[in-house]
Design an enzyme around this catalytic site. Structure first.
Site, PDB file in Angstrom:
ATOM      1  N   LYS A 180       2.035   4.403   1.586  1.00  0.00           N
ATOM      2  CA  LYS A 180       2.641   5.159   2.834  1.00  0.00           C
ATOM      3  C   LYS A 180       2.055   7.002   2.843  1.00  0.00           C
ATOM      4  O   LYS A 180       2.267   7.544   2.283  1.00  0.00           O
ATOM      5  CB  LYS A 180       4.019   5.096   3.033  1.00  0.00           C
ATOM      6  N   GLU A 210       1.151  -1.389  -0.080  1.00  0.00           N
ATOM      7  CA  GLU A 210      -0.445   0.395  -0.068  1.00  0.00           C
ATOM      8  C   GLU A 210       0.676   1.725   0.567  1.00  0.00           C
ATOM      9  O   GLU A 210       2.278   1.384   0.410  1.00  0.00           O
ATOM     10  CB  GLU A 210      -0.819   0.185   1.141  1.00  0.00           C
ATOM     11  N   TYR A 224      -6.759   1.741   6.537  1.00  0.00           N
ATOM     12  CA  TYR A 224      -6.001   0.452   6.228  1.00  0.00           C
ATOM     13  C   TYR A 224      -5.733  -0.600   6.828  1.00  0.00           C
ATOM     14  O   TYR A 224      -5.650  -1.418   6.993  1.00  0.00           O
ATOM     15  CB  TYR A 224      -5.089   0.857   5.654  1.00  0.00           C
ATOM     16  N   CYS A 256       8.047  51.725   4.294  1.00  0.00           N
ATOM     17  CA  CYS A 256       8.876  50.636   3.784  1.00  0.00           C
ATOM     18  C   CYS A 256       8.319  49.795   2.115  1.00  0.00           C
ATOM     19  O   CYS A 256       7.140  49.523   2.549  1.00  0.00           O
ATOM     20  CB  CYS A 256       9.539  49.301   4.027  1.00  0.00           C
ATOM     21  N   ASP A 315       1.684  10.294   3.927  1.00  0.00           N
ATOM     22  CA  ASP A 315       2.312  10.853   5.276  1.00  0.00           C
ATOM     23  C   ASP A 315       1.192  12.129   6.221  1.00  0.00           C
ATOM     24  O   ASP A 315       0.790  13.204   5.287  1.00  0.00           O
ATOM     25  CB  ASP A 315       3.586  11.964   3.940  1.00  0.00           C
ATOM     26  N   CYS A 358      12.206  44.595   9.647  1.00  0.00           N
ATOM     27  CA  CYS A 358      12.070  46.141   8.703  1.00  0.00           C
ATOM     28  C   CYS A 358      10.717  47.053   9.650  1.00  0.00           C
ATOM     29  O   CYS A 358       9.785  46.384   9.632  1.00  0.00           O
ATOM     30  CB  CYS A 358      11.939  46.437   7.710  1.00  0.00           C
ATOM     31  N   CYS A 405      17.279  47.269   6.199  1.00  0.00           N
ATOM     32  CA  CYS A 405      15.842  47.055   5.372  1.00  0.00           C
ATOM     33  C   CYS A 405      17.087  46.971   3.628  1.00  0.00           C
ATOM     34  O   CYS A 405      16.842  48.086   3.121  1.00  0.00           O
ATOM     35  CB  CYS A 405      15.059  47.491   5.447  1.00  0.00           C
ATOM     36  N   CYS A 419      13.913  49.599   2.010  1.00  0.00           N
ATOM     37  CA  CYS A 419      14.149  50.903   2.391  1.00  0.00           C
ATOM     38  C   CYS A 419      15.494  51.565   3.085  1.00  0.00           C
ATOM     39  O   CYS A 419      15.143  52.134   2.991  1.00  0.00           O
ATOM     40  CB  CYS A 419      12.606  51.346   3.260  1.00  0.00           C
ATOM     41  N   LYS A 456      10.238   3.122   2.746  1.00  0.00           N
ATOM     42  CA  LYS A 456      10.916   5.397   2.484  1.00  0.00           C
ATOM     43  C   LYS A 456      11.617   4.988   1.230  1.00  0.00           C
ATOM     44  O   LYS A 456      12.602   4.188   0.789  1.00  0.00           O
ATOM     45  CB  LYS A 456      11.354   5.421   3.596  1.00  0.00           C
TER      46      LYS A 456
HETATM   47  S1  IVH Z   1      -0.409   0.035   9.173  1.00  0.00           S
HETATM   48  C1  IVH Z   1       0.264  -2.104  12.443  1.00  0.00           C
HETATM   49  N1  IVH Z   1      -0.377   1.069   6.777  1.00  0.00           N
HETATM   50  O1  IVH Z   1       2.925   4.818   9.143  1.00  0.00           O
HETATM   51  C2  IVH Z   1       0.323  -1.721  11.637  1.00  0.00           C
HETATM   52  N2  IVH Z   1       0.746   2.437   8.318  1.00  0.00           N
HETATM   53  O2  IVH Z   1       5.383   4.089   9.924  1.00  0.00           O
HETATM   54  C3  IVH Z   1       0.338  -0.238  11.304  1.00  0.00           C
HETATM   55  N3  IVH Z   1       0.946   4.870   7.567  1.00  0.00           N
HETATM   56  O3  IVH Z   1       2.089   4.923  12.300  1.00  0.00           O
HETATM   57  C4  IVH Z   1      -0.121   0.844   9.915  1.00  0.00           C
HETATM   58  N4  IVH Z   1       0.144   4.593   5.659  1.00  0.00           N
HETATM   59  O4  IVH Z   1       0.456   6.392  10.353  1.00  0.00           O
HETATM   60  C5  IVH Z   1       0.389   1.210   8.011  1.00  0.00           C
HETATM   61  N5  IVH Z   1      -1.035   2.048   4.744  1.00  0.00           N
HETATM   62  C6  IVH Z   1      -0.728   2.809   5.592  1.00  0.00           C
HETATM   63  C7  IVH Z   1       0.130   3.424   5.906  1.00  0.00           C
HETATM   64  C8  IVH Z   1       0.230   3.559   7.297  1.00  0.00           C
HETATM   65  C9  IVH Z   1       0.453   5.371   6.564  1.00  0.00           C
HETATM   66  C10 IVH Z   1       1.882   5.334   9.077  1.00  0.00           C
HETATM   67  C11 IVH Z   1       1.094   5.609  10.061  1.00  0.00           C
HETATM   68  C12 IVH Z   1       2.048   4.314  10.839  1.00  0.00           C
HETATM   69  C13 IVH Z   1       3.162   5.058  10.373  1.00  0.00           C
HETATM   70  C14 IVH Z   1       4.371   3.993  10.864  1.00  0.00           C
END
Ligand code: IVH
Length: 683
Positions: free
Chosen positions: A117, A115, A227, A430, A119, A425, A407, A410, A313
């Site tokens: 991730k 999936e 999720y 200005c 942010d 400033c 500044c 000015c 990551k």
């Molecule tokens: S699963 C036990 N799935 O990433 C499993 N986390 O770095 C718990 N996050 O605390 C997390 N997308 O806030 C999961 N598709 C995804 C996610 C996800 C973002 C975040 C989540 C977690 C953090 C961990």
């Protein structure tokens, strides 16, 4: 410095940065830098236990919720994820999984779900009998904050689930985030209000969910992807759970994929490393999860992470370039911020020519100098930042950079108030400040003078035609028609300086029209620090005229609901400045309305739209859906998703959906955008 002194210093630093992070959502240092301060303090305290005091930041359990929201205990701890920072680390994860399950060899390929991730920040939703009863932040994993009233404002989180959803209480977990467009809008608004912009969408989402006023949360446009389900029997794979979540009406990020073996997972990661640029929200990696629950069970978890999942990551996107010069920008309130002017370089799909340097202290700390080769990075932050100097020992570097004392616009002497990092400033005339002040005055959220763009403002200031916003109302149609304007960024060779002509005549009419604006627009347009649109509305309604506002004491101001001490003090000191009082007089003498009408003074909220339900369809030009919803709710109305006979109004924007037809079929009144605006902003 003695250990005792250093301990005191560290505690002060940590408290300061905690405040920036937790209270203001505007951190000045990275998490790693903050952790380093904490570590140093812990080590010193360990070596000198006699110096530990109960109020030391080390004596606080990390991530504890603030007082303002009730604490809730999660039914099962909300674990975090172990990270993999390279393909090798991801392969190592796969090997650990296979070893753990005794599934070695090429035939032992594991079924995974990958999936994106997202942010943002994690959230746990509780549903009972299919109804949303609670939303809680992760907090420290055991206990979080009850932010139900804010979660309820998130339009993609259903308040009631579809048929077939479990009736018994259960929990779903997922991520709350701010889409990039909403993030950018939020930052534009914050800059217009002279508040520091959020560094990235994650900070913006975290700051938003902790807001005490759900109406403000609703305006921001948070979203969520879910999720994970907790406490539902009869589900045996993750893929199945995602399909169920979707069936029940919960939002599931659509790009997840069931994959076999680590090579397919790596392929998915490589694809999204590039493709993520095209998503309307930010993703910082891929979460890889073992699909079968039975296998998850066998793998178990450490105290912090499940062993059946990992977060891959994406590498931070970096580039090397040279700092041509260090320039400075002057904001409306005079704050002077240094920026690096770079040799243009390609980074994450766009050409970068500027990077933020935050403030003089930051430049000194990283010892960044003109002419240096530097690494720039686009991490979660929108504006790239300078990570470090490539070769700090290079001979012949230029001298360390210091903030010039005057500044850039000015030439007046800059001041740096005690304990602040920002140089200012203080000259209100200005030219740079004046340009920003006029742009703010004319902006949509203030006097709404269409056509008064940056290029025209530049000319008006440069030619001395406008020395403050009152001068706008002394401009003649002739002056504007014959104004010669340089296009700011020539897009073609033919973009030459040109006379405004008819455009100038239209602008003249727009300026004239703005004389009759509602009072709150003027109050907002004055650019008083800390007075945003909402505060301006409240003040205009309460005092009814600029005169009354000008003579209100700090205590009178503080008695107004929603006006706090900071705003009260700021308003007071603005009107105490003789130059500002003079400005108000000249605005009035040039025909700008400085009083509120009866309509405008009528208490809002208390029911202008009480009992009315609205359905929105199509795209509105002047406001986002969230803004329209917030406006309706502020006036006591309700917004629902589907049209019925009970619907009071259907607001029809551009490209409306079938709801407009349904309204016609049911005989429900429809409003176009103009009619809607008249309704919510009488006067
Ligand atoms: S699963 C036990 N799935 O990433 C499993 N986390 O770095 C718990 N996050 O605390 C997390 N997308 O806030 C999961 N598709 C995804 C996610 C996800 C973002 C975040 C989540 C977690 C953090 C961990």
């Amino acid at each position: 410095m003695t250990p005792a002194d250093r301990i005191t210093e560290l505690r002060e630093l940590i408290r300061y940065h905690e405040e920036r992070y937790y209270l203001h959502d505007a951190p000045e240092i990275s998490d790693a830098e903050f952790d380093a301060l904490m570590r140093e303090l812990r080590e010193l305290e360990a070596a000198h236990p006699e110096l530990v005091t109960p109020d030391s930041p080390t004596q606080r359990v990390g991530g504890r919720p603030v007082d303002t929201f009730p604490t809730v205990t999660h039914r099962a701890p909300m674990l975090s994820l172990d990270n993999a920072y390279s393909e090798d680390e991801l392969r190592a994860f796969d090997e650990r999984v296979r070893r753990g399950l005794g599934a070695n060899g090429p035939d032992g390929a594991i079924d995974y779900v990958a999936e994106l991730k997202i942010d943002g920040l994690s959230i746990a939703l509780t549903y009972e009998h299919g109804r949303l009863v609670r939303g809680a932040t992760r907090g420290d994993g055991e206990r979080g904050e009850d932010v139900t009233s804010n979660v309820r404002t998130i339009r993609t989180i259903p308040l009631g689930l579809r048929h077939g959803a479990p009736q018994q209480p259960f929990e779903v977990r997922g991520e709350i985030y701010l889409p990039l467009a909403a993030f950018e809008r939020t930052n534009r608004e914050r800059e217009a209000e002279d508040e520091p912009p959020f560094a990235n969408p994650r900070n913006a989402a975290a700051g938003t969910i902790r807001q005490l006023d759900p109406r403000q949360v609703a305006r921001r446009g948070l979203r969520a992807w879910m999720y994970q389900v907790v406490g539902v029997d009869g589900v045996s794979t993750h893929a199945e759970s995602l399909r169920l979540l979707q069936q029940w009406g919960l939002p599931v990020e659509p790009h997840w994929k069931a994959l076999r073996g680590v090579e397919e997972v790596l392929e998915f990661c490589r694809h999204w490393q590039e493709a993520r640029e095209r998503l309307p929200y930010e993703t910082d990696g891929v979460v890889v999860k073992v699909n079968e629950y039975a296998l998850r069970e066998r793998l178990g978890a450490t105290s912090k992470f499940p062993r059946w999942a990992v977060a891959y990551k994406f590498p931070a996107q970096q580039a090397i370039t040279t700092i041509r010069s260090i320039a400075r920008q002057v904001g409306r309130t005079g704050a002077v911020t240094p920026v690096a002017v770079l040799e243009p370089v390609l980074l994450a799909g766009s050409t970068i020519g500027m990077a933020t340097l935050h403030n003089a202290d930051e430049i000194a700390r990283k010892d960044i100098r003109e002419g240096d080769r530097v690494i720039i990075e686009k991490g979660g932050d929108v504006i790239p930042k300078v990570v470090r100097v490539v070769d700090p020992d290079r001979p012949g570097r230029s001298a360390p950079w210091t903030m010039p004392e005057t500044c850039p616009s000015c030439g007046s002497r800059l001041v740096r108030p005690e304990g602040e990092v920002v140089w200012r400033c203080e000259r209100s005339s200005c030219p740079a400040r004046l340009r920003r002040t006029i742009e703010h005055f004319a902006s949509r959220a203030a006097m709404d003078i269409e056509g008064l763009g940056a290029a025209i403002v530049d000319q008006l200031v440069e030619q001395g035609l406008v020395r403050d916003v009152a001068d706008l109302y002394a401009l003649t149609a002739d002056q504007l028609e014959s104004l010669v304007v340089d296009p700011r960024e020539p897009r073609s060779d033919r973009a030459r300086p040109r006379k405004l002509g008819k455009v100038g005549r239209n602008l003249y009419e727009q300026i004239d029209r703005s004389r009759g604006n509602p009072l709150w627009r003027l109050v907002h347009g004055l650019g008083i620090r800390h007075v945003g649109q909402r505060a301006a509305e409240v003040l205009a309604r309460h005092f009814g005229s600029l005169d009354a506002l000008a003579s209100a004491g700090e205590e009178d101001l503080q008695r107004v609901p929603d006006i706090g001490p900071v705003v009260a003090r700021s308003v007071r000191s603005w009107f105490e400045d003789p130059q500002n009082r003079d400005l108000v007089e000249r605005l009035a003498s040039r025909g700008v309305r400085t009083t509120a009408t009866e309509e405008e003074r009528r208490p809002a909220g208390a029911g202008l739209l009480a009992g009315k339900t609205f359905v929105l369809t199509g795209t509105l030009e002047r406001m986002t859906r969230e803004e329209a919803t917030a406006a309706i709710e502020r006036l006591g109305g309700k917004v629902t998703g589907s049209v019925s006979r009970k619907t009071s109004y259907v607001v029809v924007g551009a490209d409306p959906g079938s709801k407009a037809d349904k309204a016609a079929a049911l005989g429900v009144e429809t409003l176009d955008e103009a009619a809607f605006l008249r309704l919510i902003m009488p006067s």
